[in-house]
Design a protein around this motif. Structure first.
Motif, PDB file in Angstrom:
ATOM      1  N   GLY A 159       0.809  -1.218   0.000  1.00 46.10           N
ATOM      2  CA  GLY A 159       0.000   0.000   0.000  1.00 46.10           C
ATOM      3  C   GLY A 159       0.841   1.265   0.000  1.00 46.10           C
ATOM      4  O   GLY A 159       0.373   2.328  -0.406  1.00 46.10           O
ATOM      5  N   LEU A 160       2.068   1.151   0.442  1.00 44.13           N
ATOM      6  CA  LEU A 160       2.987   2.292   0.394  1.00 44.13           C
ATOM      7  C   LEU A 160       3.655   2.412  -0.970  1.00 44.13           C
ATOM      8  O   LEU A 160       3.937   3.508  -1.435  1.00 44.13           O
ATOM      9  CB  LEU A 160       4.066   2.137   1.471  1.00 44.13           C
ATOM     10  CG  LEU A 160       3.587   2.127   2.920  1.00 44.13           C
ATOM     11  CD1 LEU A 160       4.731   1.765   3.853  1.00 44.13           C
ATOM     12  CD2 LEU A 160       3.008   3.481   3.282  1.00 44.13           C
ATOM     13  N   ILE A 161       3.910   1.281  -1.583  1.00 42.25           N
ATOM     14  CA  ILE A 161       4.652   1.247  -2.844  1.00 42.25           C
ATOM     15  C   ILE A 161       3.737   1.477  -4.053  1.00 42.25           C
ATOM     16  O   ILE A 161       4.111   2.169  -5.003  1.00 42.25           O
ATOM     17  CB  ILE A 161       5.408  -0.087  -2.978  1.00 42.25           C
ATOM     18  CG1 ILE A 161       6.440  -0.211  -1.855  1.00 42.25           C
ATOM     19  CG2 ILE A 161       6.059  -0.227  -4.339  1.00 42.25           C
ATOM     20  CD1 ILE A 161       7.038  -1.592  -1.719  1.00 42.25           C
ATOM     21  N   ALA A 162       2.533   0.906  -4.013  1.00 47.10           N
ATOM     22  CA  ALA A 162       1.644   0.931  -5.182  1.00 47.10           C
ATOM     23  C   ALA A 162       1.337   2.325  -5.714  1.00 47.10           C
ATOM     24  O   ALA A 162       1.390   2.530  -6.933  1.00 47.10           O
ATOM     25  CB  ALA A 162       0.355   0.179  -4.867  1.00 47.10           C
ATOM     26  N   PRO A 163       1.018   3.309  -4.874  1.00 49.86           N
ATOM     27  CA  PRO A 163       0.715   4.629  -5.445  1.00 49.86           C
ATOM     28  C   PRO A 163       1.885   5.226  -6.231  1.00 49.86           C
ATOM     29  O   PRO A 163       1.679   5.842  -7.282  1.00 49.86           O
ATOM     30  CB  PRO A 163       0.390   5.483  -4.217  1.00 49.86           C
ATOM     31  CG  PRO A 163      -0.074   4.513  -3.187  1.00 49.86           C
ATOM     32  CD  PRO A 163       0.750   3.274  -3.420  1.00 49.86           C
ATOM     33  N   ALA A 164       3.096   5.021  -5.760  1.00 49.66           N
ATOM     34  CA  ALA A 164       4.262   5.547  -6.487  1.00 49.66           C
ATOM     35  C   ALA A 164       4.449   4.818  -7.815  1.00 49.66           C
ATOM     36  O   ALA A 164       4.759   5.444  -8.834  1.00 49.66           O
ATOM     37  CB  ALA A 164       5.513   5.418  -5.626  1.00 49.66           C
ATOM     38  N   VAL A 165       4.242   3.502  -7.807  1.00 54.12           N
ATOM     39  CA  VAL A 165       4.399   2.722  -9.042  1.00 54.12           C
ATOM     40  C   VAL A 165       3.327   3.116 -10.052  1.00 54.12           C
ATOM     41  O   VAL A 165       3.634   3.383 -11.227  1.00 54.12           O
ATOM     42  CB  VAL A 165       4.357   1.208  -8.749  1.00 54.12           C
ATOM     43  CG1 VAL A 165       4.307   0.399 -10.037  1.00 54.12           C
ATOM     44  CG2 VAL A 165       5.559   0.790  -7.912  1.00 54.12           C
ATOM     45  N   VAL A 166       2.071   3.179  -9.618  1.00 52.98           N
ATOM     46  CA  VAL A 166       0.987   3.547 -10.537  1.00 52.98           C
ATOM     47  C   VAL A 166       1.170   4.978 -11.028  1.00 52.98           C
ATOM     48  O   VAL A 166       1.005   5.263 -12.217  1.00 52.98           O
ATOM     49  CB  VAL A 166      -0.395   3.346  -9.881  1.00 52.98           C
ATOM     50  CG1 VAL A 166      -1.512   3.871 -10.777  1.00 52.98           C
ATOM     51  CG2 VAL A 166      -0.622   1.874  -9.567  1.00 52.98           C
ATOM     52  N   GLY A 167       1.540   5.885 -10.134  1.00 55.27           N
ATOM     53  CA  GLY A 167       1.790   7.270 -10.549  1.00 55.27           C
ATOM     54  C   GLY A 167       2.879   7.356 -11.584  1.00 55.27           C
ATOM     55  O   GLY A 167       2.768   8.102 -12.572  1.00 55.27           O
ATOM     56  N   SER A 168       3.932   6.597 -11.398  1.00 57.74           N
ATOM     57  CA  SER A 168       5.031   6.582 -12.368  1.00 57.74           C
ATOM     58  C   SER A 168       4.569   6.028 -13.714  1.00 57.74           C
ATOM     59  O   SER A 168       4.935   6.557 -14.768  1.00 57.74           O
ATOM     60  CB  SER A 168       6.186   5.742 -11.818  1.00 57.74           C
ATOM     61  OG  SER A 168       7.220   5.651 -12.754  1.00 57.74           O
ATOM     62  N   LEU A 169       3.756   4.971 -13.675  1.00 57.93           N
ATOM     63  CA  LEU A 169       3.245   4.393 -14.929  1.00 57.93           C
ATOM     64  C   LEU A 169       2.344   5.386 -15.660  1.00 57.93           C
ATOM     65  O   LEU A 169       2.423   5.522 -16.882  1.00 57.93           O
ATOM     66  CB  LEU A 169       2.470   3.104 -14.639  1.00 57.93           C
ATOM     67  CG  LEU A 169       3.304   1.900 -14.244  1.00 57.93           C
ATOM     68  CD1 LEU A 169       2.416   0.764 -13.729  1.00 57.93           C
ATOM     69  CD2 LEU A 169       4.143   1.422 -15.420  1.00 57.93           C
ATOM     70  N   VAL A 170       1.498   6.082 -14.922  1.00 60.15           N
ATOM     71  CA  VAL A 170       0.602   7.059 -15.554  1.00 60.15           C
ATOM     72  C   VAL A 170       1.404   8.248 -16.077  1.00 60.15           C
ATOM     73  O   VAL A 170       1.132   8.754 -17.173  1.00 60.15           O
ATOM     74  CB  VAL A 170      -0.499   7.503 -14.563  1.00 60.15           C
ATOM     75  CG1 VAL A 170      -1.303   8.669 -15.114  1.00 60.15           C
ATOM     76  CG2 VAL A 170      -1.417   6.323 -14.235  1.00 60.15           C
ATOM     77  N   ASP A 171       2.407   8.696 -15.322  1.00 58.96           N
ATOM     78  CA  ASP A 171       3.253   9.797 -15.788  1.00 58.96           C
ATOM     79  C   ASP A 171       3.975   9.440 -17.086  1.00 58.96           C
ATOM     80  O   ASP A 171       4.095  10.259 -17.983  1.00 58.96           O
ATOM     81  CB  ASP A 171       4.289  10.175 -14.728  1.00 58.96           C
ATOM     82  CG  ASP A 171       3.690  10.955 -13.581  1.00 58.96           C
ATOM     83  OD1 ASP A 171       2.537  11.431 -13.700  1.00 58.96           O
ATOM     84  OD2 ASP A 171       4.378  11.080 -12.542  1.00 58.96           O
ATOM     85  N   SER A 172       4.440   8.197 -17.175  1.00 62.96           N
ATOM     86  CA  SER A 172       5.233   7.823 -18.348  1.00 62.96           C
ATOM     87  C   SER A 172       4.391   7.317 -19.522  1.00 62.96           C
ATOM     88  O   SER A 172       4.825   7.400 -20.664  1.00 62.96           O
ATOM     89  CB  SER A 172       6.286   6.779 -17.976  1.00 62.96           C
ATOM     90  OG  SER A 172       5.673   5.597 -17.519  1.00 62.96           O
ATOM     91  N   HIS A 173       3.183   6.780 -19.255  1.00 58.10           N
ATOM     92  CA  HIS A 173       2.378   6.190 -20.325  1.00 58.10           C
ATOM     93  C   HIS A 173       1.005   6.840 -20.499  1.00 58.10           C
ATOM     94  O   HIS A 173       0.194   6.363 -21.285  1.00 58.10           O
ATOM     95  CB  HIS A 173       2.168   4.695 -20.069  1.00 58.10           C
ATOM     96  CG  HIS A 173       3.420   3.891 -20.108  1.00 58.10           C
ATOM     97  ND1 HIS A 173       4.160   3.620 -18.987  1.00 58.10           N
ATOM     98  CD2 HIS A 173       4.078   3.312 -21.137  1.00 58.10           C
ATOM     99  CE1 HIS A 173       5.212   2.898 -19.312  1.00 58.10           C
ATOM    100  NE2 HIS A 173       5.191   2.699 -20.616  1.00 58.10           N
ATOM    101  N   GLY A 174       0.722   7.866 -19.734  1.00 59.22           N
ATOM    102  CA  GLY A 174      -0.592   8.493 -19.823  1.00 59.22           C
ATOM    103  C   GLY A 174      -1.665   7.554 -19.298  1.00 59.22           C
ATOM    104  O   GLY A 174      -1.424   6.746 -18.410  1.00 59.22           O
ATOM    105  N   ALA A 175      -2.852   7.627 -19.883  1.00 60.05           N
ATOM    106  CA  ALA A 175      -3.981   6.800 -19.426  1.00 60.05           C
ATOM    107  C   ALA A 175      -3.686   5.311 -19.560  1.00 60.05           C
ATOM    108  O   ALA A 175      -4.204   4.504 -18.789  1.00 60.05           O
ATOM    109  CB  ALA A 175      -5.234   7.169 -20.206  1.00 60.05           C
TER     110      ALA A 175
END
Length: 158
Positions: A106-122
């Motif tokens: 739960g601590l790691i997931a938001p950073a990973v998802v945020g990074s994926l959205v930042d780099s790949h958009g939707a």
């Protein structure tokens, strides 16, 4: 509105009831907890991994709800198995350690998802669901193949 958490709650309660019912009828913990729970996680993984293969918001939403909802089987598998194996004097510590380890995601997931959205958009959201599916698949395989409380209890008591 689709709610994966609602399905997760139903899965959690339903699986707990089914597991208890099976064990009261003599089914081993390995089957009742490991195989039933692992099978639910495997179905959740399949739904998440299928997400890129379907078109349409309705189909994607259904797969998302099923995939993440069936991930609700994990707590019943993990907590009850740890509680079954840990001696009463150490049960609280064992459950606390397991919970601390699991909630680290739960601590790691938001950073990973945020990074994926930042780099790949939707498309990063879809990638995050596929990544969740891969993790569910690993958990399902571990549950089905590794959970054997009778074997583990024998090793602990040896």
């Amino acid at each position: 509105m689709a709610r994966p958490w609602a399905m997760g709650a139903l899965v959690l309660l339903g699986q707990a009831g089914l597991t208890g019912w099976l064990m009261r009828r003599g089914v081993s913990s390995r089957w009742a907890r490991g195989r039933v729970g692992g099978s639910l996680l495997l179905l959740g993984a399949a739904a998440c991994l299928a997400l890129p293969l379907v078109d349409g918001a309705g189909a994607k939403t259904a797969l998302l709800v099923v995939g993440l909802g069936l991930g609700g089987a994990f707590p019943t598998v993990a907590v009850t198995t740890v509680a079954e194996l840990a001696p009463p004097a150490r049960r609280g510590g064992a459950l606390g350690t397991m919970n601390a380890t699991v909630t680290t995601a739960g601590l790691i997931a938001p950073a990973v998802v945020g990074s994926l959205v930042d780099s790949h958009g939707a498309a990063g959201y879809q990638t995050a669901v596929v990544l969740s599916g891969a993790l569910l698949l690993l958990g399902a395989l571990a549950a089905v193949t590794l959970i054997d409380p009778a074997r583990d209890a024998a090793r602990l008591n040896a």
